[in-house]
Design a protein around this motif. Structure first.
Motif, PDB file in Angstrom:
ATOM      1  N   LYS A   1       0.819  -1.212   0.000  1.00 28.12           N
ATOM      2  CA  LYS A   1       0.000   0.000   0.000  1.00 28.12           C
ATOM      3  C   LYS A   1       0.853   1.263   0.000  1.00 28.12           C
ATOM      4  CE  LYS A   1      -4.006  -2.038   2.350  1.00 28.12           C
ATOM      5  NZ  LYS A   1      -4.826  -2.057   3.588  1.00 28.12           N
ATOM      6  N   ALA A   2       2.051   1.160   0.590  1.00 27.58           N
ATOM      7  CA  ALA A   2       2.943   2.323   0.653  1.00 27.58           C
ATOM      8  C   ALA A   2       3.814   2.454  -0.587  1.00 27.58           C
ATOM      9  CB  ALA A   2       3.820   2.227   1.893  1.00 27.58           C
ATOM     10  N   GLY A   3       3.742   1.469  -1.485  1.00 31.19           N
ATOM     11  CA  GLY A   3       4.510   1.560  -2.721  1.00 31.19           C
ATOM     12  C   GLY A   3       5.781   0.756  -2.750  1.00 31.19           C
ATOM     13  N   ILE A   4       6.048  -0.056  -1.720  1.00 31.15           N
ATOM     14  CA  ILE A   4       7.223  -0.933  -1.749  1.00 31.15           C
ATOM     15  C   ILE A   4       6.974  -2.034  -2.770  1.00 31.15           C
ATOM     16  CG2 ILE A   4       8.547  -2.621  -0.411  1.00 31.15           C
ATOM     17  CD1 ILE A   4       8.255  -0.841   2.000  1.00 31.15           C
ATOM     18  N   GLN A   5       7.980  -2.313  -3.600  1.00 29.97           N
ATOM     19  CA  GLN A   5       7.819  -3.233  -4.716  1.00 29.97           C
ATOM     20  C   GLN A   5       8.758  -4.431  -4.590  1.00 29.97           C
ATOM     21  OE1 GLN A   5       8.693  -0.908  -8.186  1.00 29.97           O
ATOM     22  NE2 GLN A   5       7.110   0.624  -7.780  1.00 29.97           N
ATOM     23  N   ASN A   6       8.400  -5.507  -5.295  1.00 29.65           N
ATOM     24  CA  ASN A   6       9.309  -6.640  -5.406  1.00 29.65           C
ATOM     25  C   ASN A   6      10.627  -6.157  -5.995  1.00 29.65           C
ATOM     26  OD1 ASN A   6       7.027  -8.004  -4.667  1.00 29.65           O
ATOM     27  ND2 ASN A   6       6.784  -9.141  -6.566  1.00 29.65           N
ATOM     28  N   GLY A   7      11.718  -6.586  -5.397  1.00 32.39           N
ATOM     29  CA  GLY A   7      13.037  -6.182  -5.887  1.00 32.39           C
ATOM     30  C   GLY A   7      13.622  -4.995  -5.159  1.00 32.39           C
ATOM     31  N   ASP A   8      12.828  -4.293  -4.353  1.00 29.59           N
ATOM     32  CA  ASP A   8      13.383  -3.219  -3.520  1.00 29.59           C
ATOM     33  C   ASP A   8      14.284  -3.810  -2.449  1.00 29.59           C
ATOM     34  OD1 ASP A   8      11.995  -1.316  -4.921  1.00 29.59           O
ATOM     35  OD2 ASP A   8      10.452  -0.975  -3.402  1.00 29.59           O
ATOM     36  N   VAL A   9      15.319  -3.080  -2.093  1.00 33.62           N
ATOM     37  CA  VAL A   9      16.161  -3.463  -0.956  1.00 33.62           C
ATOM     38  C   VAL A   9      15.883  -2.473   0.166  1.00 33.62           C
ATOM     39  CG1 VAL A   9      18.504  -3.782  -0.080  1.00 33.62           C
ATOM     40  CG2 VAL A   9      17.951  -4.437  -2.426  1.00 33.62           C
ATOM     41  N   ILE A  10      15.360  -2.972   1.299  1.00 37.86           N
ATOM     42  CA  ILE A  10      15.068  -2.105   2.442  1.00 37.86           C
ATOM     43  C   ILE A  10      16.372  -1.858   3.193  1.00 37.86           C
ATOM     44  CG2 ILE A  10      13.796  -1.890   4.607  1.00 37.86           C
ATOM     45  CD1 ILE A  10      11.602  -3.616   3.364  1.00 37.86           C
ATOM     46  N   LEU A  11      16.821  -0.594   3.195  1.00 39.22           N
ATOM     47  CA  LEU A  11      18.090  -0.223   3.819  1.00 39.22           C
ATOM     48  C   LEU A  11      17.916   0.282   5.249  1.00 39.22           C
ATOM     49  CD1 LEU A  11      19.755   1.652   0.813  1.00 39.22           C
ATOM     50  CD2 LEU A  11      20.066  -0.736   1.508  1.00 39.22           C
ATOM     51  N   SER A  12      16.782   0.927   5.509  1.00 42.96           N
ATOM     52  CA  SER A  12      16.515   1.391   6.874  1.00 42.96           C
ATOM     53  C   SER A  12      15.019   1.419   7.121  1.00 42.96           C
ATOM     54  CB  SER A  12      17.125   2.775   7.124  1.00 42.96           C
ATOM     55  OG  SER A  12      16.406   3.776   6.428  1.00 42.96           O
ATOM     56  N   PHE A  13      14.658   1.249   8.393  1.00 43.87           N
ATOM     57  CA  PHE A  13      13.252   1.236   8.786  1.00 43.87           C
ATOM     58  C   PHE A  13      13.111   2.064  10.049  1.00 43.87           C
ATOM     59  CE2 PHE A  13       9.527  -0.338  10.973  1.00 43.87           C
ATOM     60  CZ  PHE A  13       8.608  -0.540   9.964  1.00 43.87           C
ATOM     61  N   ASN A  14      12.360   3.145   9.947  1.00 44.90           N
ATOM     62  CA  ASN A  14      12.105   4.019  11.095  1.00 44.90           C
ATOM     63  C   ASN A  14      13.403   4.495  11.745  1.00 44.90           C
ATOM     64  OD1 ASN A  14      10.427   5.458  12.806  1.00 44.90           O
ATOM     65  ND2 ASN A  14      10.228   3.783  14.286  1.00 44.90           N
ATOM     66  N   GLY A  15      14.398   4.795  10.904  1.00 46.84           N
ATOM     67  CA  GLY A  15      15.664   5.313  11.413  1.00 46.84           C
ATOM     68  C   GLY A  15      16.661   4.253  11.815  1.00 46.84           C
ATOM     69  N   HIS A  16      16.279   2.981  11.789  1.00 42.80           N
ATOM     70  CA  HIS A  16      17.189   1.887  12.142  1.00 42.80           C
ATOM     71  C   HIS A  16      17.811   1.315  10.876  1.00 42.80           C
ATOM     72  CE1 HIS A  16      15.772   1.718  16.335  1.00 42.80           C
ATOM     73  NE2 HIS A  16      14.558   1.914  15.838  1.00 42.80           N
ATOM     74  N   GLU A  17      19.129   1.310  10.804  1.00 42.56           N
ATOM     75  CA  GLU A  17      19.813   0.720   9.655  1.00 42.56           C
ATOM     76  C   GLU A  17      19.584  -0.789   9.640  1.00 42.56           C
ATOM     77  OE1 GLU A  17      21.427   2.307   7.236  1.00 42.56           O
ATOM     78  OE2 GLU A  17      20.955   4.251   8.157  1.00 42.56           O
ATOM     79  N   VAL A  18      19.307  -1.335   8.471  1.00 42.81           N
ATOM     80  CA  VAL A  18      19.107  -2.773   8.329  1.00 42.81           C
ATOM     81  C   VAL A  18      20.375  -3.354   7.695  1.00 42.81           C
ATOM     82  CG1 VAL A  18      17.675  -4.590   7.325  1.00 42.81           C
ATOM     83  CG2 VAL A  18      16.629  -2.433   8.030  1.00 42.81           C
ATOM     84  N   GLN A  19      21.279  -3.804   8.540  1.00 44.71           N
ATOM     85  CA  GLN A  19      22.541  -4.349   8.037  1.00 44.71           C
ATOM     86  C   GLN A  19      22.376  -5.780   7.560  1.00 44.71           C
ATOM     87  OE1 GLN A  19      25.351  -2.779   7.456  1.00 44.71           O
ATOM     88  NE2 GLN A  19      24.571  -0.836   8.252  1.00 44.71           N
ATOM     89  N   GLU A  20      21.502  -6.527   8.208  1.00 43.83           N
ATOM     90  CA  GLU A  20      21.251  -7.915   7.841  1.00 43.83           C
ATOM     91  C   GLU A  20      19.748  -8.138   7.702  1.00 43.83           C
ATOM     92  OE1 GLU A  20      22.951 -10.434  10.758  1.00 43.83           O
ATOM     93  OE2 GLU A  20      25.004 -10.123  10.082  1.00 43.83           O
ATOM     94  N   MET A  21      19.387  -9.069   6.849  1.00 43.99           N
ATOM     95  CA  MET A  21      17.979  -9.365   6.617  1.00 43.99           C
ATOM     96  C   MET A  21      17.257  -9.703   7.919  1.00 43.99           C
ATOM     97  SD  MET A  21      16.376 -12.714   4.796  1.00 43.99           S
ATOM     98  CE  MET A  21      16.958 -13.635   6.228  1.00 43.99           C
ATOM     99  N   ARG A  22      17.883 -10.521   8.778  1.00 47.62           N
ATOM    100  CA  ARG A  22      17.190 -11.016   9.968  1.00 47.62           C
ATOM    101  C   ARG A  22      16.893  -9.919  10.977  1.00 47.62           C
ATOM    102  NH1 ARG A  22      20.294 -12.246  14.525  1.00 47.62           N
ATOM    103  NH2 ARG A  22      22.535 -11.879  14.329  1.00 47.62           N
ATOM    104  N   ALA A  23      17.523  -8.747  10.834  1.00 43.80           N
ATOM    105  CA  ALA A  23      17.249  -7.656  11.761  1.00 43.80           C
ATOM    106  C   ALA A  23      15.901  -6.995  11.482  1.00 43.80           C
ATOM    107  CB  ALA A  23      18.364  -6.615  11.697  1.00 43.80           C
ATOM    108  N   LEU A  24      15.446  -7.035  10.224  1.00 42.14           N
ATOM    109  CA  LEU A  24      14.223  -6.313   9.861  1.00 42.14           C
ATOM    110  C   LEU A  24      12.974  -6.834  10.583  1.00 42.14           C
ATOM    111  CD1 LEU A  24      12.903  -4.091   8.176  1.00 42.14           C
ATOM    112  CD2 LEU A  24      12.637  -5.754   6.316  1.00 42.14           C
ATOM    113  N   PRO A  25      12.713  -8.152  10.624  1.00 43.13           N
ATOM    114  CA  PRO A  25      11.498  -8.607  11.323  1.00 43.13           C
ATOM    115  C   PRO A  25      11.441  -8.150  12.775  1.00 43.13           C
ATOM    116  CG  PRO A  25      12.414 -10.389  10.010  1.00 43.13           C
ATOM    117  CD  PRO A  25      13.425  -9.282   9.985  1.00 43.13           C
ATOM    118  N   ARG A  26      12.586  -8.147  13.447  1.00 45.39           N
ATOM    119  CA  ARG A  26      12.602  -7.725  14.852  1.00 45.39           C
ATOM    120  C   ARG A  26      12.307  -6.229  14.976  1.00 45.39           C
ATOM    121  NH1 ARG A  26      17.252  -9.277  15.758  1.00 45.39           N
ATOM    122  NH2 ARG A  26      18.408  -7.328  15.746  1.00 45.39           N
TER     123      ARG A  26
END
Length: 509
Positions: A324-349
């Motif tokens: 709904k926010a426009g995130i698409q397949n193939g995007d790489v999420i680099l940060s979420f709410n100011g938190h850097e996402v260095q590894e994939m497993r950090a994002l769910p937490r």
């Protein structure tokens, strides 16, 4: 080695390490600032903390082996039938050792640890300590036994909250800031190992952010403080007397402590415990994406600057917050709410800890540049739908298939024949892989017949010709890899394939 959750087991004694003296060696000079921080004794701290740590005793009723609800019943035969004696003998032989017909259910008892965080009787422990228990009792330091009520559990983080009633205020301890704990800091573990209540051990923080595959939000503190079965649910303290972790698991070949223990960090537990106390359940943030690790090859394929990092969106779930926010397949999420996402497993937490309904900035890498989108976090559904595994595909026939030179595979368009041959759904889209050559680039990346190629370099494809054209375009650009979006019964994932020269299959020579 195995990771053993702690309930009750044998102990292993640790021998002190003795170094041989050296005639030429000079004692190392310890900085004065460091010696001032080294405690002469943990006795005052232990004396203050012990009353707040409790033993947890549980019991549950187990059906006897001969009385199990799932045990087969004796078939009914006419009186005097020769089959009656035959089946009676068979059932006797199949009965588990030690069980007898009509044997009553038995009670199983276990022990663990916990700690009091509210004078009114709120106790924190591990979920696996009380899981399946019919009766839970909390034993205080003065041996007072209080019956406990289960307030709530969170299986994803292995946490549980209990409530006891006492005629006087109970001693409490508080959570500290686990993020401030550094590798090398002193820690104390207090608990009930092997039923020896009030046991105190000391050690240091050995490592941070450990993933032991216990759950989706692993971020354990590793410590060498002796932890054994029965310590589960007990607190890990810093030298200020604050709880910075909840002892949960060990790695051990024997079941006893070898100095590798793991504690749930307090900063992860605080929010979970508060929600369990308030409502008995946990609400988590949800983004609605399927993600995968960004490897060096994927980063190269996407032109991601710097080192490989972030979480690659394999699929933005339809009608989910991300889509709904426009995130698409193939995007790489680099940060979420100011938190850097260095590894994939950090994002769910990070997402799970975000308050439901909050609008947060999400930075993604798309088409060779960074973009920032606003996403409103939704609540994680109670049960995530799992993709059903498909039947194993039949051996393909090569008729009508197109060979992708240099990749070691053949592809064909979707048709009634290919849908039937590979058990593909009616709404399947893309181009179907019909054959993969052993030793090829495709085989090394785990592609198999029946997989669907949905995208090539983030461009949708619907015919073998489009796949071939995209591969040819990448070769003209001297790109070393092609990024394919692959779909099968387990979902979608991005696969980087090395582009071997045309006419070669990419296998080692």
């Amino acid at each position: 080695m195995r990771v053993a959750t702690l309930i009750l087991s044998a102990t292993v004694a640790a021998a002190p390490l003795v170094l041989p003296p050296s005639a030429s060696a000079q004692p190392a000079q310890v900085p004065q600032a460091l010696t001032e921080r080294l405690p002469e004794s943990f006795a005052p701290l232990a004396r203050r903390l012990l009353p707040s740590v409790v033993n947890i005793q549980t019991s549950q009723t187990l059906q006897a082996g001969g009385n199990r609800p799932d045990a087969p019943e004796m078939p009914q035969f006419p009186p005097g039938s020769p089959f009656e004696e035959l089946f009676r003998d068979f059932m006797e032989r199949m009965r588990p050792p030690g069980s007898r017909p009509g044997q009553p259910p038995r009670r199983q008892q276990s022990q663990g640890s916990g700690f009091i965080i509210d004078a009114g009787g709120i106790v924190v422990t591990n979920n696996h300590v009380i899981d399946g228990a019919d009766e839970i009792n909390v034993v205080l330091q003065d041996n007072t036994t209080l019956k406990a009520e289960l307030v709530g559990v969170d299986q994803r983080t292995d946490l549980a909250v209990l409530r006891v009633k006492s005629d006087k205020p109970l001693p409490v301890v508080g959570f500290g800031d686990s993020d401030s704990a550094e590798v090398g800091d002193w820690v104390l573990a207090i608990g009930n190992p092997l039923g020896f209540g009030g046991s105190v051990t000391s050690g240091i923080v050995s490592a941070r952010g450990r993933n032991i595959n216990a759950g989706p939000y692993d971020d354990f503190i590793q410590t060498d403080a002796a932890i054994n079965r029965g310590n589960s649910g007990g607190p890990l303290f810093n030298t200020k007397g604050e709880v910075i972790g909840i002892n949960t698991a060990i790695v051990s070949p024997s079941g006893g402590s070898i100095g590798i223990g793991f504690a749930i960090p307090a900063n992860l537990a605080k929010n979970i415990v508060a929600q369990l106390v308030d409502s008995g359940k946990v609400r988590r943030g949800w983004l609605g994406v399927n993600i995968q690790q960004v490897t060096d090859e994927i980063a190269e394929s996407l032109g991601l600057q710097g080192h490989a990092r972030g979480a690659l969106v394999a699929r933005a779930q339809e009608d989910g917050p991300a889509a709904k926010a426009g995130i698409q397949n193939g995007d790489v999420i680099l940060s979420f709410n100011g938190h850097e996402v260095q590894e994939m497993r950090a994002l769910p937490r990070i997402v799970a800890e975000t308050k439901v309904g909050t609008a947060v900035p999400v930075t993604v890498w798309r088409n060779g540049k960074q973009e920032t989108l606003q996403v409103t976090v939704a609540e994680l559904p109670a049960e995530q739908q799992q993709a059903a595994a498909q039947a194993a595909p039949q051996q393909p026939r090569a008729g009508g298939a197109m060979a992708l030179s240099g990749l070691g595979m053949k592809v064909a368009p979707l048709s009634a024949e290919t849908r039937d041959r590979f058990s593909l759904k009616e709404d399947a889209r893309g181009v179907v892989v019909t054959e993969v050559e052993p030793g090829s680039s495709a085989a090394e990346r785990g592609l198999t017949a029946g997989d669907l190629i949905v995208e090539v370099q983030q461009n949708r494809v619907t015919t073998p010709q489009e796949v071939q054209e995209q591969i040819a375009r990448l070769r003209r650009q001297n790109r070393p890899t092609a990024l394919l979006l692959i779909e099968n019964g387990q979902g979608q994932r991005f696969v980087p394939l090395r582009l071997a020269p045309e006419g070669k299959n990419g296998s080692p020579g």
